[in-house]
Design an enzyme around this catalytic site. Sequence first.
Site, PDB file in Angstrom:
ATOM      1  N   GLU A  78       0.681  -1.667   0.617  1.00  0.00           N
ATOM      2  CA  GLU A  78       0.510   0.464   0.145  1.00  0.00           C
ATOM      3  C   GLU A  78       0.812   1.282   0.342  1.00  0.00           C
ATOM      4  OE1 GLU A  78      -3.768  -1.398   1.865  1.00  0.00           O
ATOM      5  OE2 GLU A  78      -2.427  -0.994   3.224  1.00  0.00           O
ATOM      6  N   ASP A  92     -11.111  -6.890  -3.138  1.00  0.00           N
ATOM      7  CA  ASP A  92     -12.048  -7.264  -3.412  1.00  0.00           C
ATOM      8  C   ASP A  92     -13.734  -6.925  -2.738  1.00  0.00           C
ATOM      9  OD1 ASP A  92     -10.989  -7.228  -0.313  1.00  0.00           O
ATOM     10  OD2 ASP A  92     -12.406  -8.233  -0.390  1.00  0.00           O
TER      11      ASP A  92
HETATM   12  N1  ADE Z   1      -9.213  -5.096   2.806  1.00  0.00           N
HETATM   13  C1  ADE Z   1      -9.846  -6.035   1.457  1.00  0.00           C
HETATM   14  N2  ADE Z   1     -10.208  -6.223   1.903  1.00  0.00           N
HETATM   15  C2  ADE Z   1     -11.012  -6.567   2.773  1.00  0.00           C
HETATM   16  C3  ADE Z   1     -11.766  -7.504   3.337  1.00  0.00           C
HETATM   17  N3  ADE Z   1     -12.657  -8.226   2.518  1.00  0.00           N
HETATM   18  N4  ADE Z   1     -11.910  -7.645   4.848  1.00  0.00           N
HETATM   19  C4  ADE Z   1     -10.770  -7.100   5.824  1.00  0.00           C
HETATM   20  N5  ADE Z   1     -10.272  -6.147   5.214  1.00  0.00           N
HETATM   21  C5  ADE Z   1      -9.674  -6.394   3.863  1.00  0.00           C
END
Ligand code: ADE
Length: 227
Positions: A11, A195
Site C-alpha cells: 500500500e 475484493d
Molecule cells: N481489506 C481488503 N479487503 C478486505 C476484506 N475483505 N476484509 C477485511 N479487510 C480487507
Amino acid sequence: MIAILGAMQEEITPILEMVGEYKTVQYANNKFYLANYKGKELVIAYSKIGKVNAAITATLMVEKFKASKLLFTGVAGSLDESLKIGDMLYATSLVQHDLDITAFGHPYGYVPGTSIFVKSDVGLNELAKKIADKKDMGLSAGVIATGDQFICDNEKKAWIKKIFNASATEMEGASVALVCETLGVPFFILRAISDGAGDAAEFDFDKFLQDSASVSAKFILEMVENL
Ligand code: ADE
C-alpha cells in the site's frame, strides 16, 4: 508534517516510488520514511495489518514525527454492490465492527467513553471531492467498518453492512480514526476496492491488491500536492 499511512508494504510502495528520495528512520519495530514531495514534508509508513498495529503507528506519526494531518491509503472489501474492484471510497465515518459488549445492553461498536462512529475531517473530504471532480475521477463516500478480521463470507458481509450501514470493510481505518480524533489531528481515510468481502474474497484480494493499492496511493499524492 503530513503523515501517509498504509497497512501493508504494497500500500505504500507506490507512494515511495513516486516520492523518489527519502530517509529511513527505524523505530519501534517499524520503518518511517521521511521525504519532501513538491515542497511538503512527509512521514510515510506501513503499520502492518490490524487495528492495534495501525493505532501504534498512527500514534507515533503524530507524537514522535509531529504529523499535523494524516492521510491513510490502502484497499478495502466492498459491502456495496455499486462499488467495484478499483473504485475509490473515502470514509465519512468509521466504526469497529468487531467491538462487542452487547452482553451488557450496549449497541455493537460501542464502549462507554466513546461514540460508535468516528467522523473524518470535513475539510480534507471536501478537498478530495474537488480533486476527483476536477480530474473527472469516480470517488464515493461512506461508512467504513473496521475489524481484526478479513471478511470473506457472504453472511458476515451482510451483517456488517446491515448493522452499521457501511459501504466497505477493512482492518485499520477506525483505529486510526480514533487515534487522530483523540489527538486532535485531522485525518482522511481512502480505500480502493480490492475484493467483494464475500465468499472466496481472498482470491480477488491477492489478484487486485497491487493495482488497487496503486489507485489509492496516486490519489493520496494528488491530495498532498493540494494541501
Ligand atoms: N481489506 C481488503 N479487503 C478486505 C476484506 N475483505 N476484509 C477485511 N479487510 C480487507
